[in-house]
Design an enzyme around this catalytic site. Structure first.
Site, PDB file in Angstrom:
ATOM      1  CB  SER A  27      -0.928   0.002   1.229  1.00 34.33           C
ATOM      2  OG  SER A  27      -0.154  -0.104   2.410  1.00 34.33           O
ATOM      3  CG  ASN A 117      -4.673  -3.929  13.095  1.00 32.21           C
ATOM      4  OD1 ASN A 117      -4.059  -3.935  12.033  1.00 32.21           O
ATOM      5  ND2 ASN A 117      -5.169  -5.017  13.642  1.00 32.21           N
ATOM      6  CB  THR A 162     -40.594  25.454 -11.416  1.00 33.47           C
ATOM      7  OG1 THR A 162     -41.728  25.757 -12.223  1.00 33.47           O
ATOM      8  CG2 THR A 162     -40.466  26.481 -10.293  1.00 33.47           C
ATOM      9  CG  HIS A 163     -41.608  21.639 -13.704  1.00 38.98           C
ATOM     10  ND1 HIS A 163     -41.873  20.371 -13.247  1.00 38.98           N
ATOM     11  CD2 HIS A 163     -42.307  22.473 -12.886  1.00 38.98           C
ATOM     12  CE1 HIS A 163     -42.712  20.429 -12.222  1.00 38.98           C
ATOM     13  NE2 HIS A 163     -42.984  21.698 -11.972  1.00 38.98           N
ATOM     14  CB  SER A 284     -14.074  22.903 -30.575  1.00 38.42           C
ATOM     15  OG  SER A 284     -13.994  22.042 -31.682  1.00 38.42           O
ATOM     16  CE  LYS A 290     -19.339  24.243 -29.138  1.00 45.20           C
ATOM     17  NZ  LYS A 290     -19.267  22.778 -29.216  1.00 45.20           N
ATOM     18  CG  ASN A 292     -16.876  23.404 -25.934  1.00 43.55           C
ATOM     19  OD1 ASN A 292     -17.931  23.839 -26.395  1.00 43.55           O
ATOM     20  ND2 ASN A 292     -16.002  22.714 -26.639  1.00 43.55           N
ATOM     21  CD  GLU A 297     -19.560  20.262 -20.829  1.00 45.19           C
ATOM     22  OE1 GLU A 297     -20.446  20.607 -21.610  1.00 45.19           O
ATOM     23  OE2 GLU A 297     -18.420  19.920 -21.218  1.00 45.19           O
ATOM     24  CE1 TYR A 324      -6.895  -2.742   8.905  1.00 44.01           C
ATOM     25  CE2 TYR A 324      -5.945  -4.939   8.750  1.00 44.01           C
ATOM     26  CZ  TYR A 324      -6.129  -3.664   8.237  1.00 44.01           C
ATOM     27  OH  TYR A 324      -5.547  -3.319   7.051  1.00 44.01           O
ATOM     28  CD  GLN A 329      -3.462  -2.070   2.412  1.00 47.76           C
ATOM     29  OE1 GLN A 329      -2.751  -2.267   3.368  1.00 47.76           O
ATOM     30  NE2 GLN A 329      -3.278  -2.637   1.232  1.00 47.76           N
ATOM     31  CE  LYS A 332      -4.361   3.296   4.722  1.00 49.16           C
ATOM     32  NZ  LYS A 332      -5.345   2.717   5.659  1.00 49.16           N
TER      33      LYS A 332
HETATM   34  N1  ARG Z   1      -1.810  -0.938   5.537  1.00 48.84           N
HETATM   35  C1  ARG Z   1      -2.759  -1.384   6.505  1.00 48.84           C
HETATM   36  C2  ARG Z   1      -4.040  -0.534   6.424  1.00 48.84           C
HETATM   37  O1  ARG Z   1      -3.945   0.553   5.996  1.00 48.84           O
HETATM   38  C3  ARG Z   1      -2.197  -1.233   7.862  1.00 48.84           C
HETATM   39  C4  ARG Z   1      -2.754  -2.170   8.836  1.00 48.84           C
HETATM   40  C5  ARG Z   1      -2.182  -3.498   8.621  1.00 48.84           C
HETATM   41  N2  ARG Z   1      -2.594  -4.397   9.616  1.00 48.84           N
HETATM   42  C6  ARG Z   1      -2.534  -5.713   9.496  1.00 48.84           C
HETATM   43  N3  ARG Z   1      -2.981  -6.405  10.443  1.00 48.84           N
HETATM   44  N4  ARG Z   1      -2.038  -6.269   8.419  1.00 48.84           N
HETATM   45  O2  ARG Z   1      -5.128  -0.925   6.734  1.00 48.84           O
END
Ligand code: ARG
Length: 469
Positions: A27, A117, A162-163, A284, A290, A292, A297, A324, A329, A332
């Protein structure tokens, strides 16, 4: 442990994880964005271990000095490459490995009684606490721009729909402020979720809590949280703060998308009373004429992505066993993505509104006297005709005008009187046909008259002032 990859686990493993698993599991590309929060959290954790006599002064000092250097190094590397080239699976492993290079064996004490965790939940919450502040700042700026344009353009009268059918004339400012109020509600909801977010999970361990006696409240306050999470299993397993943010972002983007759509429509040649600046328009490659509204959008389209993200993360959570699980994961990736997308939208909306022009003559040109049909009915009501009757009478007026091929304003007075004598003298009837006096009738709170709009402006300006400090 692999020779060139520092791993926080694996003592009981005979074999390395497969490359395929690593690709899915690693990650770092996402969570390196949390390096400051991770280091900040580690400083506070080391301090708490030291204060509660689980970490010697020497080790504590070495860790703090080392973390300071690691922070500088990571920042430098991110600036140079745009990502971290370290081989480790996540930011927590990278920080610990790099810390060893500066602090030696002292670094091996840092993770005492801590789990990734509680660590990663803490990092994310810290990031969110400061990011929600930035988001709020941008939204307040957008509301300020909308409000100050509404103040400057209070004389502009435009068609209200309206509408998407012509309905009644309104002050342009009244339309603009309708969005300021929606966005103000977004800010209130943002404040509420920031308050709920401010509980510190650190000290919850993997799931059972902290086996060493530490002062979690002191730790939480040293990190700037208001309070601690009250249950370690809840602390490591809940991602409700992410769900709340994603749902919030989705709703805010729905508001922006509706504003975008209104401005797109008003800036078409068919309506044409709004013109977007060059800075916030595109052209364009084929059609030289154009202009735009791509920015608007994209804002409109972003709402679909944000709604999708909020839905998809709730799907991830649904049915997960407690505490957990690695499914979490993804929180994020989805949070950063939604946050960045919404942030861009708010900025583009701000710039678009700040730089667009509103053409009063064109707006007035779109009004037609049928938009005063309601006012004709109100004129009859003022002379004692029950509203339901007045509504039908004006319906007959409209029918007669259509048969004569004239608009309401140009239908002869005698035709009105033939339908209903309560229309009064020609002079009285003519008074109805003024855009200015039409909007000025709506004086009660929340209406489109100058005073009622001025009152809204005052309320919003006062609120903005309070929020800014
Ligand atoms: N990269 C993990 C997360 O963001 C960290 C926690 C990992 N914990 C584990 N028991 N493998 O969730």
């Amino acid at each position: 442990m692999s020779e060139n990859r520092y791993q926080l686990w694996g003592g009981c493993f005979e074999e390395e994880a497969s490359q395929d698993l690593r690709h899915l599991n690693d990650s770092l590309a996402v969570d390196s964005r949390l390096f400051r929060e991770d280091i900040h959290g580690s400083r506070a954790w080391a301090q708490e271990l030291n204060k509660s006599n689980h970490l010697s002064d020497d080790h504590y000092n070495a860790i703090i000095e080392g973390l300071n250097k690691v922070e500088i190094d990571i920042e430098r590397d991110l600036n140079a490459h745009g990502c971290l080239l370290d081989k480790e699976e996540d930011i927590h492993s990278v920080v610990e490995r790099r810390l060893q290079e500066y602090a030696g064996d002292a670094a091996l004490h840092l993770h005492t009684a801590r789990s990734r965790n509680d660590q990663s939940a803490t990092d994310t919450k810290l990031w969110m606490l400061s990011s929600l502040k930035n988001m709020k700042k941008e939204l307040l700026q957008l509301i300020s721009v909308v409000t100050s344009r509404a103040e400057d353009e209070i004389n502009v009268i435009a068609p209200g729909y309206t509408h998407l059918q012509r309905a009644q004339p309104i002050r342009w400012s009244h339309f603009m402020l309708s969005y300021a109020w929606l966005l103000k509600d977004d800010v209130s909801r943002l404040n509420e979720q920031a308050r709920r977010l401010s509980t510190c999970p650190l000290g919850s361990g993997a799931l059972a809590g902290c086996a060493l006696p530490i002062d979690r409240e002191r730790l939480a306050h040293s990190l700037g949280f208001n309070d601690i999470t009250p249950n370690s299993m809840y602390a490591v397993g809940s991602r409700d703060y992410i769900v709340e943010f994603l749902n919030w972002a989705a709703l805010c983007s729905v508001h922006l998308s509706r504003l975008a759509e209104d401005l797109i429509i008003y800036s078409t040649q068919e309506f044409g009373f709004v013109q977007l600046s060059d800075k916030f328009s595109t052209g364009s490659s084929l059609m030289p004429q154009k202009r735009n509204p791509d920015g608007l959008e994209l804002v409109r389209g972003a709402a679909g992505m944000l709604l999708g993200d909020s839905f998809s993360f709730s799907c991830t959570l649904k049915g997960l066993p407690s505490t957990y699980n690695k499914d979490l994961q993804v929180d994020k990736e989805i949070t950063f993505r939604s946050y960045d997308r919404l942030m861009h939208c708010v900025k583009v909306m701000n710039g678009t509104i700040r730089t667009m022009t509103v053409n009063q003559d064109k707006a007035i040109g779109l009004l037609d006297s049928s938009m005063l049909a309601t006012d004709l009915a109100h004129a009859l009501v003022r002379r004692g005709v029950p509203f339901r009757k007045a509504h039908h009478i004006v319906g007959s007026v409209l029918k007669r005008a259509a048969a004569l091929g004239v608009d309401l304003q140009h239908m002869p007075h005698k035709e009105y009187i033939a339908i209903c004598p309560e229309f009064g003298s020609q002079e009285e009837l003519e008074k109805v046909f003024s855009w200015e006096s039409s909007v000025e009738q709506y004086k009660s709170a929340g209406g489109t008259s100058r005073d009622a709009v001025g009152n809204q402006l005052q309320l919003l300006q006062k609120w903005l002032q309070d929020e800014h400090c």
